[in-house]
Enzyme design. Sequence first.
Site, PDB file in Angstrom:
ATOM      1  N   ASP A 140     -29.466 -19.808  -7.468  1.00 38.69           N
ATOM      2  CA  ASP A 140     -28.948 -18.778  -6.780  1.00 38.69           C
ATOM      3  C   ASP A 140     -28.358 -19.147  -5.357  1.00 38.69           C
ATOM      4  OD1 ASP A 140     -29.688 -17.362  -8.901  1.00 38.69           O
ATOM      5  OD2 ASP A 140     -30.437 -15.811  -7.881  1.00 38.69           O
ATOM      6  N   HIS A 153     -33.503 -21.287  -5.622  1.00 35.99           N
ATOM      7  CA  HIS A 153     -32.442 -21.091  -4.786  1.00 35.99           C
ATOM      8  C   HIS A 153     -31.669 -22.269  -4.253  1.00 35.99           C
ATOM      9  CE1 HIS A 153     -34.143 -17.014  -4.684  1.00 35.99           C
ATOM     10  NE2 HIS A 153     -32.937 -16.597  -4.451  1.00 35.99           N
TER      11      HIS A 153
HETATM   12 ZN   LIG Z   1     -29.280 -14.486  -3.988  1.00 34.30          ZN
END
Ligand SMILES: [Zn+2]
Length: 410
Positions: free
Chosen positions: A219, A366
């Site tokens: 992400d 992430h």
């Molecule tokens: Zn996010």
Amino acid sequence: MTPANNRAITALFRVFGEKEAPISSDRTRLTSLGGMNRQEALTLAILIPATAVVGVGEQLTLLCGPLVGCLLAVPAAFLVLQLLPFLLNAKSPSVQWGLWLLLGVSWALHRCQTEGLVGLFASIWIAIGVISLAAKLVLAWQASMNWRGSLGIFWRTLVILIPHAMAIFIGYRFGWPWGLLCAAAVAGFFCSAILNPSSQILGTVTCKTSPPGILITIDDGPDPTDTPLLLDVLDRYQTKAIFFMIGEKVRAYPTLAREVIRRGHEIGNHTLSHPQASFWCAGPWRTRREILQCQQIIEQVTGTAPRWFRAPVGHRNLFTHPVAQALGLHVMAWNRRGFDAVERDPCKVLARILPELTGGDVVLLHEATPIAKDVLTAILTRQQALLNPSHPRCPDGSASSQASTPDSAG
Ligand SMILES: [Zn+2]
């Protein structure tokens, strides 16, 4: 909460039955839909004949005395069970079982004051009737949560307004403590649905993929430092991933987004500006703007429209699903994460992910963190060990991985 398809015919077992236990080899008329839920089949196969024996036996006992009644109960119940299917005939198995349920509950309401076995069976049928009604309501709720676009937004507006109006009415009618209690219950229900990323209350969310591989999702990119590093790691392990990208970052780094697609990965929609503190309470227009503009930017830059949407920090709001569905997007969450966006120690992150990592997991990672490359490398090494138990060591890049691809998600 609810199995998507556990092959149950009755609403009760579709909602509350075990998830995947069809009788795959059964070729009877009941399994014409492709199998029947095992719990459901067992329950109905025992409960209906037993109720027939008890009910018919009671009537015979009243007519002919206890001895004759007991002797004739089983053969008479057998005859009744042979005749009833002709009376309760229906093409649809679910309608047919609905008729059986209606018959059972009607008999139970008539005999619920009776003591002994008859009263016990009557209580069971009444309980089944009540739970079946609850299951029907759950299924109706789920069907309404699939309404997309304006209809879905209108329905969800009513869903949020009506319970609050009822809480105000209860407060006005019975006193404000009761009204506040109801308002707190309503708020708790919606908060649990919105703030739990894997909650299926507001719509279908994909949290698992098909074993044996795991699905890596990354992400908050693209990131000029991390994206090239992560792409190299993924190439080394011959694994494909879904990058959930932020629209404004794609606009700032279009070359990186195109490189992700060029290397065979998939880009998902992660909103235009990643409003992580306020997306959960966004209204329909802001939700649509965030998702639609991100979708348009990614499609313009890469030439490929995303298929998947992930809300910032997984907090969908009430209108996320109808907006996403109207744009052709499926909502994805995850079932493994190590809080790598806030934790700076890769060992702690991996300690949260690796111990229970197994085939079919969807892992949340992430970009733009100092530990992204180390964490991804360790997870792909574990995946290699899961897929090739005889070669658990980190490969030198020549070994082929059977990693899960984005196509297997869902
Ligand atoms: Zn996010």
